[in-house]
Design an enzyme around this catalytic site. Structure first.
Site, short mmCIF file in Angstrom:
data_model
loop_
_atom_site.label_atom_id
_atom_site.label_comp_id
_atom_site.label_asym_id
_atom_site.label_seq_id
_atom_site.Cartn_x
_atom_site.Cartn_y
_atom_site.Cartn_z
N GLU A 160 1.32 -27.03 -4.20
CA GLU A 160 2.52 -27.46 -4.93
C GLU A 160 3.52 -28.12 -3.97
O GLU A 160 3.54 -27.80 -2.79
CB GLU A 160 3.16 -26.26 -5.64
N GLY A 170 2.85 -4.29 -6.93
CA GLY A 170 4.05 -4.01 -6.14
C GLY A 170 5.23 -3.84 -7.10
O GLY A 170 5.05 -3.53 -8.28
N ARG A 171 6.42 -4.11 -6.56
CA ARG A 171 7.63 -3.89 -7.37
C ARG A 171 7.64 -4.76 -8.62
O ARG A 171 7.98 -4.28 -9.71
CB ARG A 171 8.87 -4.19 -6.52
N ILE A 172 7.24 -6.03 -8.50
CA ILE A 172 7.29 -6.92 -9.68
C ILE A 172 6.20 -6.53 -10.67
O ILE A 172 6.44 -6.47 -11.89
CB ILE A 172 7.16 -8.39 -9.24
N ILE A 225 2.05 -15.90 -11.55
CA ILE A 225 3.43 -16.07 -11.04
C ILE A 225 3.47 -15.67 -9.56
O ILE A 225 4.55 -15.42 -9.03
CB ILE A 225 4.46 -15.24 -11.84
N ALA A 226 2.29 -15.60 -8.93
CA ALA A 226 2.23 -15.08 -7.56
C ALA A 226 2.40 -16.21 -6.54
O ALA A 226 3.50 -16.44 -6.04
CB ALA A 226 0.91 -14.35 -7.35
N ARG A 227 1.33 -16.91 -6.24
CA ARG A 227 1.37 -18.01 -5.29
C ARG A 227 0.22 -18.95 -5.63
O ARG A 227 -0.82 -18.51 -6.13
CB ARG A 227 1.11 -17.51 -3.86
N ARG A 232 -4.69 -3.27 -4.00
CA ARG A 232 -5.37 -2.82 -2.78
C ARG A 232 -5.36 -1.31 -2.68
O ARG A 232 -6.34 -0.67 -2.38
CB ARG A 232 -4.65 -3.39 -1.56
N HIS A 269 7.56 -23.36 -10.45
CA HIS A 269 7.92 -22.27 -9.52
C HIS A 269 9.35 -21.80 -9.75
O HIS A 269 10.21 -21.87 -8.85
CB HIS A 269 7.71 -22.73 -8.07
N ILE A 270 9.61 -21.30 -10.97
CA ILE A 270 10.98 -20.91 -11.34
C ILE A 270 11.10 -19.44 -11.71
O ILE A 270 12.10 -19.04 -12.31
CB ILE A 270 11.50 -21.77 -12.52
C1 GLV Z 1 9.14 -16.87 -4.80
O1 GLV Z 1 8.08 -17.35 -4.99
C2 GLV Z 1 9.38 -15.84 -3.82
O2 GLV Z 1 8.46 -15.49 -3.07
O3 GLV Z 1 10.51 -15.34 -3.78
#
Ligand code: GLV
Length: 331
Positions: free
Chosen positions: A270, A157-159, A239-241, A180, A288-289
């Site tokens: 978490e 996606g964008r990130i 860095i997703a979830r 996907r 989660h920063i």
């Molecule tokens: C951070 O985890 C967000 O979804 O913005």
């Protein structure tokens, strides 16, 4: 008696955003940032028309049933797996998230975590702080290169695209991705990335970076089988979830040297962290920063606030997560 819509801000946020909301709404805010149980949340939300939430505030079908006045939940996060979106749509409750404003900041952090992990920044710092550094040696904390390496991004996606641009244009990396759906050729060219299937990505990447949204389908995208396909010299960055990676399987793979290292900003369950991850040295752990710069967090909070204002005063929202828009509950 006030005729302004009533809003709950469910976690502490920037005072300036609270001031902005107070110009439009009657606001109750959890500015002491208390950890409310689901029952306490319902108690605070029952007489509210809208809510500003964060990713740690769960909006469930049961909560919606207990809060019949609620019409919109504006999340101060791009991810919205804390929302039961089908239940919200069925109940006529609008959901919004906070995309775009965090893209570049989060991509910066993805790269920071990748570099810290591959170059063993925190592990070597702990060594130094523990007073163990007494002499230089030729192979001390040798890591793996970023420049020229193959970066595999899962979730484009964008990130993901912003990270791909950093890798391809800034560090001369070969960037491969799995998603996907495949990006169009112009977007692939703009971020210097080539589409591959998941197995090819796992087998050929020197660094695997996860930015896929959490859903039942993406649960444990990386588990023991996927870790076994990765190079023993590879790093894994999440860095997703939490829940995208099987953290228990990852701790085993790290301990047994099946992959070289991992960098994790998110965790299953978490803020609890799997205890085995806390004892393996070859993992960089952050709380989660990824979007945490003051400017970006302020922009995320303001976008959530703008969604609330637009919903109540303009009959629209900027960044809906349930489309087609739910039929609003009758006032
Ligand atoms: C951070 O985890 C967000 O979804 O913005």
């Amino acid at each position: 008696m006030s005729t302004k819509p009533r809003i709950l801000v469910a976690r502490a946020i920037f005072p300036e955003v609270l001031d902005f909301l107070s110009q439009h709404f009657e606001v109750e805010s959890n500015q002491d940032d208390l950890d409310w149980s689901p029952e306490e949340l319902v108690r605070h939300l029952q007489d509210k028309d809208g809510a500003l939430t964060t990713g740690s505030v769960s909006i469930s079908a049961a909560l919606l049933a207990a809060c019949p006045q609620l019409r919109i939940c504006a999340n101060m996060a791009v991810g919205f797996n804390n929302f039961d979106v089908p239940a919200m749509t069925a109940a006529g409750v609008q959901g919004t998230n906070a995309p775009d404003v965090l893209t570049e900041t989060t991509a910066d952090f993805g790269f920071a975590l990748l570099m810290a992990t591959a170059r063993r920044v925190t592990e070597s710092e702990h060594y130094l702080r523990a007073g163990k550094w007494t002499r230089w040696s030729y192979d001390m904390f040798c890591g793996s290169d970023i420049h020229g390496a193959t970066l595999g991004i899962i979730g484009m996606g964008r990130i993901g695209q912003a990270i791909a641009r950093r890798g391809a244009l800034g560090f001369g990396m070969q960037v491969i991705y799995h998603n996907r759906s495949r990006l169009d050729a112009a977007t692939e060219a703009a971020c210097g990335a080539r589409y591959v299937d998941k197995d090819t990505l796992l087998q050929s990447a020197d660094h695997v970076l996860l930015v896929v949204p959490y859903s039942a389908a993406s649960h444990h995208t990386i588990g023991a089988a996927e870790l076994a396909r990765m190079k023993p010299t590879a790093t894994l960055i999440n860095i997703a979830r939490g829940g995208i990676v099987d953290d228990a399987a990852l701790a085993v793979a790290l301990r047994e040297g099946r992959i070289a290292a991992a960098g994790l900003d998110v965790f299953e369950g978490e803020p609890k962290v799997h205890p085995d991850l806390l004892t393996v040295p070859n993992v960089v752990l952050t709380p989660h920063i990824a979007s945490a710069t003051r400017r970006t967090r302020l922009a995320m909070a303001q976008l959530a606030a703008d969604n609330l204002v637009d919903y109540f005063f303009r009959g629209t929202v900027r960044t809906p997560v349930n489309t087609p828009l739910p039929v609003a509950r009758s006032a």
